[in-house]
Write a protein that holds these residues in place. Structure first.
Motif, PDB file in Angstrom:
ATOM      1  N   ARG A  28       0.886  -1.161   0.000  1.00  0.00           N
ATOM      2  CA  ARG A  28       0.000   0.000   0.000  1.00  0.00           C
ATOM      3  C   ARG A  28       0.921   1.208   0.000  1.00  0.00           C
ATOM      4  O   ARG A  28       1.618   1.488   0.971  1.00  0.00           O
ATOM      5  N   LEU A  29       0.934   1.921  -1.109  1.00  0.00           N
ATOM      6  CA  LEU A  29       1.899   2.988  -1.296  1.00  0.00           C
ATOM      7  C   LEU A  29       1.480   4.259  -0.578  1.00  0.00           C
ATOM      8  O   LEU A  29       0.308   4.453  -0.249  1.00  0.00           O
ATOM      9  N   ALA A  30       2.453   5.139  -0.361  1.00  0.00           N
ATOM     10  CA  ALA A  30       2.167   6.406   0.308  1.00  0.00           C
ATOM     11  C   ALA A  30       1.151   7.226  -0.470  1.00  0.00           C
ATOM     12  O   ALA A  30       0.398   8.008   0.107  1.00  0.00           O
ATOM     13  N   THR A  31       1.102   7.059  -1.769  1.00  0.00           N
ATOM     14  CA  THR A  31       0.150   7.785  -2.611  1.00  0.00           C
ATOM     15  C   THR A  31      -1.263   7.237  -2.502  1.00  0.00           C
ATOM     16  O   THR A  31      -2.197   7.838  -3.029  1.00  0.00           O
ATOM     17  N   GLY A  32      -1.415   6.093  -1.857  1.00  0.00           N
ATOM     18  CA  GLY A  32      -2.718   5.438  -1.797  1.00  0.00           C
ATOM     19  C   GLY A  32      -2.885   4.379  -2.859  1.00  0.00           C
ATOM     20  O   GLY A  32      -3.890   3.663  -2.882  1.00  0.00           O
ATOM     21  N   ALA A  33      -1.918   4.279  -3.768  1.00  0.00           N
ATOM     22  CA  ALA A  33      -1.942   3.219  -4.773  1.00  0.00           C
ATOM     23  C   ALA A  33      -1.652   1.877  -4.100  1.00  0.00           C
ATOM     24  O   ALA A  33      -1.235   1.817  -2.941  1.00  0.00           O
ATOM     25  N   THR A  34      -1.866   0.812  -4.850  1.00  0.00           N
ATOM     26  CA  THR A  34      -1.731  -0.540  -4.307  1.00  0.00           C
ATOM     27  C   THR A  34      -0.915  -1.409  -5.252  1.00  0.00           C
ATOM     28  O   THR A  34      -1.008  -1.252  -6.467  1.00  0.00           O
ATOM     29  N   LEU A  35      -0.132  -2.315  -4.696  1.00  0.00           N
ATOM     30  CA  LEU A  35       0.519  -3.351  -5.484  1.00  0.00           C
ATOM     31  C   LEU A  35      -0.321  -4.617  -5.415  1.00  0.00           C
ATOM     32  O   LEU A  35      -0.776  -5.013  -4.339  1.00  0.00           O
ATOM     33  N   ALA A  36      -0.538  -5.231  -6.568  1.00  0.00           N
ATOM     34  CA  ALA A  36      -1.368  -6.431  -6.645  1.00  0.00           C
ATOM     35  C   ALA A  36      -0.579  -7.575  -7.254  1.00  0.00           C
ATOM     36  O   ALA A  36       0.166  -7.388  -8.222  1.00  0.00           O
ATOM     37  N   ALA A  37      -0.744  -8.774  -6.692  1.00  0.00           N
ATOM     38  CA  ALA A  37      -0.163  -9.976  -7.300  1.00  0.00           C
ATOM     39  C   ALA A  37      -0.934 -10.304  -8.563  1.00  0.00           C
ATOM     40  O   ALA A  37      -2.146 -10.098  -8.652  1.00  0.00           O
ATOM     41  N   ALA A  38      -0.217 -10.816  -9.558  1.00  0.00           N
ATOM     42  CA  ALA A  38      -0.842 -11.081 -10.853  1.00  0.00           C
ATOM     43  C   ALA A  38      -0.098 -12.190 -11.576  1.00  0.00           C
ATOM     44  O   ALA A  38       0.998 -12.601 -11.176  1.00  0.00           O
ATOM     45  N   TYR A  39      -0.697 -12.671 -12.657  1.00  0.00           N
ATOM     46  CA  TYR A  39      -0.041 -13.541 -13.627  1.00  0.00           C
ATOM     47  C   TYR A  39      -0.242 -12.903 -14.991  1.00  0.00           C
ATOM     48  O   TYR A  39      -1.329 -12.403 -15.305  1.00  0.00           O
ATOM     49  N   GLY A  40       0.820 -12.920 -15.796  1.00  0.00           N
ATOM     50  CA  GLY A  40       0.726 -12.361 -17.131  1.00  0.00           C
ATOM     51  C   GLY A  40       1.892 -12.797 -17.981  1.00  0.00           C
ATOM     52  O   GLY A  40       2.717 -13.617 -17.559  1.00  0.00           O
TER      53      GLY A  40
END
Length: 390
Positions: A28-40
């Motif tokens: 959870r970034l300071a900007t309010g953005a989020t990191l999400a696990a993914a497959y691609g």
């Protein structure tokens, strides 16, 4: 039967352009953005591999969704393997998304944390052209913004990343309500396969007493059978394979016609009002036109990669037959579909897979070895890394 169109939802004023949410520094970034696990995919030949994607902080009109399930569509295979032209990698596919709202923007009053929601094949459109104003965003005259692999003009031109991930942020105008009565995994394919077949049936106003023909019995075809039956129609399935006769009847088909049997095709002459063609391989349409009544229509949904045999215009002229195409559905129509499915108990037949089974599932899709749609359980994606790949 008369053509119709959905009633679009009210449109708010267009959002201004925004800047990128900033560099990834944590889950959870300071900007309010989020990191999400993914497959691609990281290249056309990479297969699907674990990735981390950065999701923007919800803006005023945004809805953040914790994804539970995402359907696998054959178009995902084409896109990730570069079979539909050059792609921007890394690319996270997935446009049949079901999950729970986790956060909403300050201007959102139609959704709240905990609501079960969905996202289909598009996450934006121009909102100003005739198609968008008519609730037909899929035909946006400036081009809709696809859920993955598209340039997102309202968000700094970043490339959209799809639902094979644990979270996504989407403008509220393109978020759908998933009725709680629907199984969430089995509801996911409704957002693509379901609405793709519902839209032409709805456009032709199929109702009790009509006869609907379905060519092909895959992911699209099985949904066409279920939806047409729920609308009260008599359903006839065309197939080249005797092995699919029992399967078609199990789905609710009233009759199954072996299209290679000349006598069976002749017996079906002038017996059908609407045909939904889901086959994505070249095939001769002229025998099917002969099964249509006056003012009948054949809707082409399958998109072959090679040229189709030529259509005989005389077959169309002699019975005032329409040969038409149809592309997914708009937001209002997709919500109509979801509500219709909840009312009639219609969902897709699915096989749920783990993240580590995705590449095998892709190979099985290409081989036609699925009844009838794969769905990814996103709880198996793991945790995001400390830096975003996309």
């Amino acid at each position: 039967m008369t053509p119709g169109r959905p009633v679009p939802p009210p449109l708010a004023k267009p959002l201004p352009d925004i800047n990128d949410a900033g560099p990834a520094t944590g889950a959870r970034l300071a900007t309010g953005a989020t990191l999400a696990a993914a497959y691609g995919a990281t290249a056309a030949d990479s297969g699907l591999v674990p990735l981390t994607v950065a999701r923007r902080a919800p803006k005023a009109d945004d809805v953040e969704i914790a994804i539970e399930f995402c359907g696998l569509c054959h178009s995902d295979v084409h896109a990730t393997r570069g079979e539909w032209g050059t792609q921007n990698y890394p690319l996270v596919p997935g446009h049949e998304i079901v999950g729970r709202v986790s956060r909403v923007g300050s201007a959102v009053d139609g959704f709240a944390p905990g609501d079960r929601v969905g996202v289909g094949c598009l996450v934006d459109s121009c909102r100003e052209c005739e198609s968008c104003l008519d609730g037909l965003e899929q035909y946006c005259e400036k081009g809709m913004t696809g859920t993955y692999g598209a340039k997102d003009a309202r968000n700094g031109g970043s490339v959209t990343q799809g639902g094979y991930s644990t979270a996504i942020v989407v403008d509220r105008r393109y978020v759908l309500r998933i009725p709680e009565s629907l199984d969430p995994a089995a509801a996911a394919p409704l957002l693509c396969a379901g609405v793709t077949t519902f839209s032409p049936l709805r456009h032709f106003d199929v109702e009790e007493g009509d006869v609907v023909g379905v060519i092909g019995l895959g992911g699209l075809g099985h949904m066409a059978v279920k939806l047409a039956k729920a609308m009260g129609a008599e359903v006839k399935v065309f197939t080249t394979s005797e092995s699919k006769v029992d399967a078609a009847r199990a789905l609710g088909a009233d009759d199954v016609i072996l299209s290679r049997d000349a006598a069976a095709m002749a017996a079906a002459n002038r017996s059908i009002d609407v045909i939904i063609d889901t086959v994505a391989a070249p095939h001769d349409l002229n025998p099917y036109f002969r099964t249509l009544r006056v003012d009948g229509a054949l809707f082409q949904l399958g998109l072959p990669s090679e040229d189709m045999p030529p259509v005989n215009p005389g077959a169309l002229i002699r019975r005032r037959i329409a040969y038409a195409g149809s592309l997914i559905g708009g937001i209002a129509e997709t919500q109509e579909l979801l509500d219709f499915c909840a009312e009639h108990g219609v969902v897709s037949d699915v096989e749920v897979v783990r993240a580590d089974q995705l590449n095998e599932a892709y190979d099985r899709m290409v081989a036609g070895d699925v009844k009838y749609r794969f769905v990814l359980d996103t709880s198996t994606l793991g945790s995001p890394m400390e830096r975003a790949d996309a």
